[in-house]
Design an enzyme around this catalytic site. Structure first.
Site, PDB file in Angstrom:
ATOM      1  N   HIS A   9       0.892  -1.274  -0.035  1.00  0.00           N
ATOM      2  CA  HIS A   9       0.249   0.149  -0.067  1.00  0.00           C
ATOM      3  C   HIS A   9       1.017   1.390   0.067  1.00  0.00           C
ATOM      4  CE1 HIS A   9       0.745  -1.309   4.216  1.00  0.00           C
ATOM      5  NE2 HIS A   9       0.678   0.090   4.598  1.00  0.00           N
ATOM      6  N   CYS A  65       7.822  -0.813  -1.244  1.00  0.00           N
ATOM      7  CA  CYS A  65       7.361  -0.372  -0.035  1.00  0.00           C
ATOM      8  C   CYS A  65       7.807   0.840   0.515  1.00  0.00           C
ATOM      9  CB  CYS A  65       7.290  -1.624   0.874  1.00  0.00           C
ATOM     10  SG  CYS A  65       8.882  -2.022   1.620  1.00  0.00           S
ATOM     11  N   GLY A  68      11.447  -0.249   1.597  1.00  0.00           N
ATOM     12  CA  GLY A  68      12.092  -0.987   0.771  1.00  0.00           C
ATOM     13  C   GLY A  68      12.796  -2.111   1.344  1.00  0.00           C
ATOM     14  N   ILE A  69      13.062  -2.137   2.750  1.00  0.00           N
ATOM     15  CA  ILE A  69      13.886  -3.289   3.450  1.00  0.00           C
ATOM     16  C   ILE A  69      13.180  -4.514   3.533  1.00  0.00           C
ATOM     17  CG2 ILE A  69      14.686  -3.763   5.613  1.00  0.00           C
ATOM     18  CD1 ILE A  69      15.148  -0.621   6.056  1.00  0.00           C
ATOM     19  N   HIS A  98      27.978  -5.574 -10.561  1.00  0.00           N
ATOM     20  CA  HIS A  98      28.740  -6.501  -9.861  1.00  0.00           C
ATOM     21  C   HIS A  98      28.066  -7.568  -9.053  1.00  0.00           C
ATOM     22  CE1 HIS A  98      32.023  -3.352  -9.009  1.00  0.00           C
ATOM     23  NE2 HIS A  98      31.914  -3.642 -10.234  1.00  0.00           N
TER      24      HIS A  98
END
Length: 172
Positions: A9, A65, A68-69, A98
């Site tokens: 959300h 989100c 983001g975690i 990388h």
């Protein structure tokens, strides 16, 4: 490119923006999750996006989100997924070159649309370099199989995909 795109959300506005951008760029987009502001749990969105990437139904995934975690942690639980939480252009570039990141996680509450557009553009274009980075990605893959990465055979070396090599040669 086939992209699985999802958000909880708090990331919904970012998802809507990215959807439009992806379609403008000609990418095929699979939307995951509802397009309603009702509260939802990020693992319920991260899992199907990560699974689409791991199973090859999507070439890459993008998740958003609040921070983001949570999305990043949940997506990285799926074998074959290398999700990267990215806050800037350098992180976008390095996560691809990388780490061969195949899922991009964006913090909706921390980034503006202009930086998200730059991150997305760089992340979609940057090739995986392979070489010593391929060895390291192979060791990540070994960990997914409960193997000690210190004893990973060179046979697991991960190289850039041929289409990435060709695209890079065309740009040179």
């Amino acid at each position: 490119m086939r992209i699985a795109l999802g958000a909880d959300h708090r990331g919904l506005d970012v998802r809507r923006h990215i959807l439009g951008t992806m379609r403008q760029l000609g990418h095929e987009v699979e939307l995951v999750g509802d397009d309603v502001p009702a509260m939802c749990d990020y693992p319920d969105v991260a899992y199907p996006v990560a699974l689409a990437v791991a199973e090859g139904r999507a070439d890459r995934g993008v998740l958003s989100c609040g921070s983001g975690i949570g999305m990043c942690i949940a997506a990285n639980k799926v074998r074959g997924v290398r999700a990267a939480l990215v806050h800037d252009e350098i992180g976008a570039d390095m996560s691809r070159r990388h780490n061969d990141a195949n899922v991009l996680c964006l913090p909706a509450d921390l980034l503006g649309i202009r930086i998200i557009d730059r991150i997305l553009s760089i992340w979609l274009k940057a090739p995986f370099e392979g070489g010593r980075h391929g060895r390291r990605v192979a060791k990540i893959m070994a960990i997914e199989q409960n193997l000690d990465p210190r004893h990973t055979a060179d046979a697991m070396l991960v190289q850039p995909a041929q289409d990435t090599i060709k695209a890079t040669q065309l740009e040179a």
